[in-house]
Design a protein around this motif. Structure first.
Motif, PDB file in Angstrom:
ATOM      1  N   TYR A 112      -4.288   2.681   0.212  1.00 14.33           N
ATOM      2  CA  TYR A 112      -4.759   1.358   0.580  1.00 14.33           C
ATOM      3  C   TYR A 112      -4.707   1.196   2.101  1.00 14.33           C
ATOM      4  O   TYR A 112      -3.991   1.914   2.794  1.00 14.33           O
ATOM      5  N   CYS A 113      -5.479   0.250   2.581  1.00 17.98           N
ATOM      6  CA  CYS A 113      -5.362  -0.133   3.980  1.00 17.98           C
ATOM      7  C   CYS A 113      -5.577  -1.631   4.104  1.00 17.98           C
ATOM      8  O   CYS A 113      -6.227  -2.252   3.263  1.00 17.98           O
ATOM      9  N   TYR A 114      -5.002  -2.180   5.126  1.00 15.63           N
ATOM     10  CA  TYR A 114      -5.105  -3.610   5.444  1.00 15.63           C
ATOM     11  C   TYR A 114      -5.924  -3.662   6.714  1.00 15.63           C
ATOM     12  O   TYR A 114      -5.414  -3.355   7.795  1.00 15.63           O
ATOM     13  N   ALA A 115      -7.195  -3.995   6.553  1.00 12.74           N
ATOM     14  CA  ALA A 115      -8.126  -3.829   7.660  1.00 12.74           C
ATOM     15  C   ALA A 115      -9.040  -5.042   7.800  1.00 12.74           C
ATOM     16  O   ALA A 115      -9.147  -5.871   6.892  1.00 12.74           O
ATOM     17  N   ARG A 116      -9.683  -5.109   8.953  1.00 15.02           N
ATOM     18  CA  ARG A 116     -10.707  -6.130   9.143  1.00 15.02           C
ATOM     19  C   ARG A 116     -11.945  -5.486   9.724  1.00 15.02           C
ATOM     20  O   ARG A 116     -11.870  -4.460  10.405  1.00 15.02           O
ATOM     21  N   GLN A 117     -13.080  -6.132   9.455  1.00 19.33           N
ATOM     22  CA  GLN A 117     -14.361  -5.535   9.818  1.00 19.33           C
ATOM     23  C   GLN A 117     -14.923  -6.064  11.127  1.00 19.33           C
ATOM     24  O   GLN A 117     -15.898  -5.520  11.629  1.00 19.33           O
ATOM     25  N   SER A 118     -14.302  -7.094  11.668  1.00 20.43           N
ATOM     26  CA  SER A 118     -14.707  -7.587  12.985  1.00 20.43           C
ATOM     27  C   SER A 118     -13.559  -8.400  13.554  1.00 20.43           C
ATOM     28  O   SER A 118     -12.600  -8.723  12.846  1.00 20.43           O
ATOM     29  N   ALA A 119     -13.678  -8.762  14.806  1.00 21.49           N
ATOM     30  CA  ALA A 119     -12.628  -9.531  15.459  1.00 21.49           C
ATOM     31  C   ALA A 119     -12.535 -10.952  14.905  1.00 21.49           C
ATOM     32  O   ALA A 119     -11.512 -11.616  15.067  1.00 21.49           O
ATOM     33  N   SER A 120     -13.583 -11.393  14.233  1.00 27.19           N
ATOM     34  CA  SER A 120     -13.596 -12.769  13.738  1.00 27.19           C
ATOM     35  C   SER A 120     -13.339 -12.873  12.236  1.00 27.19           C
ATOM     36  O   SER A 120     -13.414 -13.951  11.663  1.00 27.19           O
ATOM     37  N   THR A 121     -13.025 -11.757  11.601  1.00 25.74           N
ATOM     38  CA  THR A 121     -12.743 -11.789  10.168  1.00 25.74           C
ATOM     39  C   THR A 121     -11.262 -11.563   9.904  1.00 25.74           C
ATOM     40  O   THR A 121     -10.526 -11.104  10.779  1.00 25.74           O
ATOM     41  N   TYR A 122     -10.861 -11.890   8.695  1.00 20.68           N
ATOM     42  CA  TYR A 122      -9.471 -11.722   8.317  1.00 20.68           C
ATOM     43  C   TYR A 122      -9.195 -10.287   7.859  1.00 20.68           C
ATOM     44  O   TYR A 122     -10.093  -9.550   7.460  1.00 20.68           O
ATOM     45  N   TYR A 123      -7.934  -9.934   7.930  1.00 20.97           N
ATOM     46  CA  TYR A 123      -7.521  -8.666   7.346  1.00 20.97           C
ATOM     47  C   TYR A 123      -7.563  -8.796   5.825  1.00 20.97           C
ATOM     48  O   TYR A 123      -7.180  -9.822   5.255  1.00 20.97           O
ATOM     49  N   VAL A 124      -8.019  -7.727   5.185  1.00 16.07           N
ATOM     50  CA  VAL A 124      -8.165  -7.671   3.724  1.00 16.07           C
ATOM     51  C   VAL A 124      -7.624  -6.334   3.234  1.00 16.07           C
ATOM     52  O   VAL A 124      -7.702  -5.328   3.944  1.00 16.07           O
ATOM     53  N   ASP A 125      -7.085  -6.348   2.025  1.00 18.02           N
ATOM     54  CA  ASP A 125      -6.656  -5.088   1.406  1.00 18.02           C
ATOM     55  C   ASP A 125      -7.859  -4.341   0.843  1.00 18.02           C
ATOM     56  O   ASP A 125      -8.702  -4.924   0.156  1.00 18.02           O
ATOM     57  N   TYR A 126      -7.902  -3.052   1.114  1.00 21.31           N
ATOM     58  CA  TYR A 126      -8.909  -2.168   0.531  1.00 21.31           C
ATOM     59  C   TYR A 126      -8.187  -1.047  -0.204  1.00 21.31           C
ATOM     60  O   TYR A 126      -7.123  -0.591   0.235  1.00 21.31           O
ATOM     61  N   TRP A 127      -8.802  -0.617  -1.288  1.00 26.39           N
ATOM     62  CA  TRP A 127      -8.154   0.377  -2.157  1.00 26.39           C
ATOM     63  C   TRP A 127      -9.055   1.567  -2.438  1.00 26.39           C
ATOM     64  O   TRP A 127     -10.275   1.420  -2.558  1.00 26.39           O
ATOM     65  N   GLY A 128      -8.420   2.719  -2.566  1.00 23.12           N
ATOM     66  CA  GLY A 128      -9.136   3.886  -3.031  1.00 23.12           C
ATOM     67  C   GLY A 128      -9.198   3.880  -4.557  1.00 23.12           C
ATOM     68  O   GLY A 128      -8.627   3.012  -5.217  1.00 23.12           O
ATOM     69  N   GLN A 129      -9.888   4.862  -5.112  1.00 26.28           N
ATOM     70  CA  GLN A 129     -10.070   4.923  -6.559  1.00 26.28           C
ATOM     71  C   GLN A 129      -8.885   5.553  -7.268  1.00 26.28           C
ATOM     72  O   GLN A 129      -8.779   5.450  -8.496  1.00 26.28           O
ATOM     73  N   GLY A 130      -8.023   6.184  -6.534  1.00 34.83           N
ATOM     74  CA  GLY A 130      -6.830   6.767  -7.129  1.00 34.83           C
ATOM     75  C   GLY A 130      -6.960   8.251  -7.376  1.00 34.83           C
ATOM     76  O   GLY A 130      -8.047   8.764  -7.642  1.00 34.83           O
ATOM     77  N   THR A 131      -5.834   8.934  -7.291  1.00 33.46           N
ATOM     78  CA  THR A 131      -5.792  10.361  -7.584  1.00 33.46           C
ATOM     79  C   THR A 131      -4.575  10.633  -8.465  1.00 33.46           C
ATOM     80  O   THR A 131      -3.486  10.116  -8.224  1.00 33.46           O
ATOM     81  N   GLN A 132      -4.780  11.440  -9.492  1.00 35.39           N
ATOM     82  CA  GLN A 132      -3.719  11.695 -10.463  1.00 35.39           C
ATOM     83  C   GLN A 132      -2.742  12.742  -9.946  1.00 35.39           C
ATOM     84  O   GLN A 132      -3.154  13.814  -9.481  1.00 35.39           O
ATOM     85  N   VAL A 133      -1.475  12.416 -10.058  1.00 29.45           N
ATOM     86  CA  VAL A 133      -0.406  13.375  -9.774  1.00 29.45           C
ATOM     87  C   VAL A 133       0.401  13.537 -11.058  1.00 29.45           C
ATOM     88  O   VAL A 133       0.920  12.554 -11.596  1.00 29.45           O
ATOM     89  N   THR A 134       0.478  14.747 -11.549  1.00 31.77           N
ATOM     90  CA  THR A 134       1.224  15.027 -12.764  1.00 31.77           C
ATOM     91  C   THR A 134       2.280  16.082 -12.474  1.00 31.77           C
ATOM     92  O   THR A 134       1.953  17.159 -11.952  1.00 31.77           O
ATOM     93  N   VAL A 135       3.520  15.761 -12.798  1.00 28.39           N
ATOM     94  CA  VAL A 135       4.629  16.681 -12.564  1.00 28.39           C
ATOM     95  C   VAL A 135       5.198  17.089 -13.918  1.00 28.39           C
ATOM     96  O   VAL A 135       5.645  16.239 -14.690  1.00 28.39           O
ATOM     97  N   SER A 136       5.160  18.366 -14.192  1.00 31.72           N
ATOM     98  CA  SER A 136       5.672  18.867 -15.467  1.00 31.72           C
ATOM     99  C   SER A 136       7.091  19.387 -15.294  1.00 31.72           C
ATOM    100  O   SER A 136       7.469  19.868 -14.220  1.00 31.72           O
ATOM    101  N   SER A 137       7.862  19.317 -16.373  1.00 33.41           N
ATOM    102  CA  SER A 137       9.268  19.758 -16.297  1.00 33.41           C
ATOM    103  C   SER A 137       9.420  21.238 -16.579  1.00 33.41           C
ATOM    104  O   SER A 137       8.494  21.904 -17.011  1.00 33.41           O
TER     105      SER A 137
END
Length: 121
Positions: free
Chosen positions: A96-121
């Motif tokens: 994720y990132c907390y970003a803004r697209q211009s000097a006059s806009t608010y910061y907004v959260d943006y998210w990626g689609q996710g990546t799977q991490v699997t740990v086996s024993s």
């Protein structure tokens, strides 16, 4: 818009390491915080690590000493080095990132689609 693309997930055995990477692109004026959340099956999404634009970091207690977050402000990228993985680290990891697209806009959260991490024993 701001797009986040993650890479580096996969299947590993307990005790091994993985490195996740994420790149932000699009119409970006500035990025404040960047970081990683994760969500395991049946559980709520939780913060794993975050890093400010100045390099200040925060980690979940469960990953302190094992995970390291880093950031390249010029490239708008963030990485998560995960060592000594255990089965409880199995989850979908979201950038994720907390970003803004211009000097006059608010910061907004943006998210990626996710990546799977699997740990086996």
């Amino acid at each position: 818009q701001v797009q986040l693309v993650e890479s580096g997930g996969g299947l590993v055995q307990a005790g091994e390491s993985l490195r996740l990477s994420c790149a932000a692109s699009g119409s970006i004026f500035s990025i404040n915080a960047m970081g990683w959340y994760r969500q395991a099956p049946g559980k709520q999404r939780e913060l794993v690590a975050r890093i400010s634009s100045r390099g200040n970091t925060n980690y979940a207690d469960s990953v302190k000493g094992r995970f390291t977050i880093s950031r390249d402000n010029r490239k708008n990228t963030v990485a998560l080095q995960m060592n000594s993985l255990n089965t409880e680290d199995t989850a979908v990891y979201y950038c994720y990132c907390y970003a803004r697209q211009s000097a006059s806009t608010y910061y907004v959260d943006y998210w990626g689609q996710g990546t799977q991490v699997t740990v086996s024993s």
